[in-house]
Motif scaffolding. Structure first.
Motif, PDB file in Angstrom:
ATOM      1  N   ARG A  76       0.838  -1.209   0.000  1.00  0.00           N
ATOM      2  CA  ARG A  76       0.000   0.000   0.000  1.00  0.00           C
ATOM      3  C   ARG A  76       0.866   1.249   0.000  1.00  0.00           C
ATOM      4  O   ARG A  76       1.856   1.314   0.740  1.00  0.00           O
TER       5      ARG A  76
ATOM      6  N   LYS B 283      -0.756  -0.098 -14.166  1.00  0.00           N
ATOM      7  CA  LYS B 283      -1.820  -1.109 -14.269  1.00  0.00           C
ATOM      8  C   LYS B 283      -1.397  -2.252 -15.198  1.00  0.00           C
ATOM      9  O   LYS B 283      -1.587  -3.434 -14.879  1.00  0.00           O
TER      10      LYS B 283
ATOM     11  N   GLU C 210      -1.056  -6.119 -14.056  1.00  0.00           N
ATOM     12  CA  GLU C 210      -1.896  -7.136 -14.707  1.00  0.00           C
ATOM     13  C   GLU C 210      -1.063  -8.175 -15.451  1.00  0.00           C
ATOM     14  O   GLU C 210      -1.441  -9.341 -15.503  1.00  0.00           O
TER      15      GLU C 210
ATOM     16  N   LYS D  87      -3.537  -7.616  -9.022  1.00  0.00           N
ATOM     17  CA  LYS D  87      -4.575  -6.572  -9.057  1.00  0.00           C
ATOM     18  C   LYS D  87      -4.097  -5.279  -8.418  1.00  0.00           C
ATOM     19  O   LYS D  87      -3.250  -5.287  -7.536  1.00  0.00           O
ATOM     20  N   ILE D  88      -4.670  -4.182  -8.901  1.00  0.00           N
ATOM     21  CA  ILE D  88      -4.364  -2.874  -8.314  1.00  0.00           C
ATOM     22  C   ILE D  88      -5.660  -2.198  -7.867  1.00  0.00           C
ATOM     23  O   ILE D  88      -6.690  -2.344  -8.518  1.00  0.00           O
ATOM     24  N   TYR D  89      -5.600  -1.524  -6.727  1.00  0.00           N
ATOM     25  CA  TYR D  89      -6.787  -0.870  -6.171  1.00  0.00           C
ATOM     26  C   TYR D  89      -6.473   0.585  -5.843  1.00  0.00           C
ATOM     27  O   TYR D  89      -5.318   0.922  -5.573  1.00  0.00           O
ATOM     28  N   VAL D  90      -7.523   1.396  -5.838  1.00  0.00           N
ATOM     29  CA  VAL D  90      -7.334   2.785  -5.405  1.00  0.00           C
ATOM     30  C   VAL D  90      -8.500   3.235  -4.546  1.00  0.00           C
ATOM     31  O   VAL D  90      -9.649   2.879  -4.798  1.00  0.00           O
ATOM     32  N   GLU D  91      -8.157   3.954  -3.486  1.00  0.00           N
ATOM     33  CA  GLU D  91      -9.177   4.587  -2.658  1.00  0.00           C
ATOM     34  C   GLU D  91      -8.718   6.010  -2.449  1.00  0.00           C
ATOM     35  O   GLU D  91      -7.527   6.238  -2.222  1.00  0.00           O
TER      36      GLU D  91
ATOM     37  N   PHE E 145      -3.066   3.821  -3.030  1.00  0.00           N
ATOM     38  CA  PHE E 145      -2.963   2.876  -4.131  1.00  0.00           C
ATOM     39  C   PHE E 145      -2.381   1.595  -3.556  1.00  0.00           C
ATOM     40  O   PHE E 145      -1.420   1.641  -2.787  1.00  0.00           O
ATOM     41  N   SER E 146      -2.966   0.455  -3.900  1.00  0.00           N
ATOM     42  CA  SER E 146      -2.407  -0.795  -3.382  1.00  0.00           C
ATOM     43  C   SER E 146      -2.423  -1.862  -4.472  1.00  0.00           C
ATOM     44  O   SER E 146      -3.256  -1.819  -5.381  1.00  0.00           O
ATOM     45  N   PHE E 147      -1.477  -2.771  -4.394  1.00  0.00           N
ATOM     46  CA  PHE E 147      -1.449  -3.868  -5.363  1.00  0.00           C
ATOM     47  C   PHE E 147      -0.908  -5.129  -4.707  1.00  0.00           C
ATOM     48  O   PHE E 147      -0.214  -5.078  -3.698  1.00  0.00           O
ATOM     49  N   THR E 148      -1.273  -6.255  -5.306  1.00  0.00           N
ATOM     50  CA  THR E 148      -0.865  -7.535  -4.730  1.00  0.00           C
ATOM     51  C   THR E 148       0.339  -8.102  -5.483  1.00  0.00           C
ATOM     52  O   THR E 148       0.583  -7.761  -6.627  1.00  0.00           O
TER      53      THR E 148
END
Ligand code: ADP
Length: 265
Positions: free
Chosen positions: A189, A231, A235, A240-244, A253-256
């Motif tokens: 994160r 992104k 991918e 995966k990438i996420y944003v809040e 921004f977070s990614f696995t």
């Protein structure tokens, strides 16, 4: 054969090509739209810095060169414009490779904590200019081994951190954490307390050339390609990438990533 400029002829050509090759006409049309859209964006992005540089050079030739101080000032600005052009061309090169699927991932086992520390060091000066501190938000900073293309992941973390500095407030903080997720995954994160992103923009954030503030007068330079590169890389790793984000509160921004098996196993 002359290059087709007439749209109608172009459409006819596509249709003929599709018939010959027996391919879906829709797919071809979409691709053609996409290509035109892409080229339009590229020339638009290049225009601003090019005109800026040309402006300074012309002013210098027009007599501004006589004053050494002004000359230096204008040359510095012109050089900044060239830097921006180089930056955009590099991003374009990367995105083109990513979009044609030409990205060879070289996956190996590496320590993500070490990599983040490296990026912190590389961005130290940039962050210091805005008095932003880059910190870890985790109790232990022991090595955490993951699987991935370390160079590409370094680019991901760099792009996200550069954004957190660009869109962060003076005296702000960017925190990075790495946590174990269920099974064999970790989540990284990157959290800032900067200007945040209005909700309506979030769905389009990762599109290439998409910028929240489209005005040419915006303070922060950039190509609008950073997040789409991020992104693509994530991918390509199958992750995966996420944003809040919330305006005036900040963004996360977070990614696995896949955890690496123990070396002894
Ligand atoms: P660029 O920074 O070159 O404009 P990006 O693709 O990296 O392009 O980002 C797209 C847009 O998303 C930016 O223009 C900015 O408006 C917004 N953005 C990205 N990261 C952040 C952040 N950490 N805080 C606020 N806005 C952000």
């Amino acid at each position: 054969k002359p290059i087709t400029t007439d749209m109608r002829t172009l459409t006819e050509e596509i249709e003929k090509f599709a018939k010959d090759k027996k391919v879906e006409i829709d797919t071809l049309k979409i691709r053609e739209e996409y290509r035109k859209d892409f080229l339009g964006n590229v020339s638009h992005e290049l225009k601003t810095p090019l005109f800026t540089v040309q402006g300074y050079i012309l002013t210098l030739l027009d007599g501004a060169m006589k004053d050494k101080k002004i000359m230096e000032k204008y040359l510095k600005r012109a050089s900044k414009g060239v830097d921006r052009l180089i930056y955009i061309v590099k991003d374009l090169d990367m995105i083109t490779k990513l979009e044609v699927g030409d990205l060879n991932l070289e996956k190996r086992r590496f320590d993500i904590i070490e990599l983040i520390k490296n990026v912190f060091e590389l961005l130290e000066m940039k962050a210091a200019k805005k008095h932003i501190s880059l910190t870890f938000d985790m109790e232990y900073k022991a090595p955490i081994f993951v699987m991935g293309d370390d160079e590409k992941i370094q680019q991901v973390i760099t792009n996200l951190l550069v954004n957190s500095i660009k869109y962060g407030h003076e005296n702000g903080t960017t925190e990075v954490s790495v946590e174990n997720l269920i099974k064999n995954k970790v989540i990284i994160r990157i959290t800032d307390n900067g200007e945040g992103i209005p909700k309506q923009h979030i769905p389009r954030l990762f599109e290439r050339f998409y910028r929240v503030d489209q005005s040419g007068s915006r303070k922060e330079g950039g190509s609008g390609l950073g997040l789409s590169i991020v992104k693509h890389i994530i991918e390509a790793h199958g992750e995966k990438i996420y944003v809040e984000s919330e305006v005036d509160v900040g963004s996360e921004f977070s990614f696995t990533l896949e955890k690496a098996p123990n070396k002894t196993e």
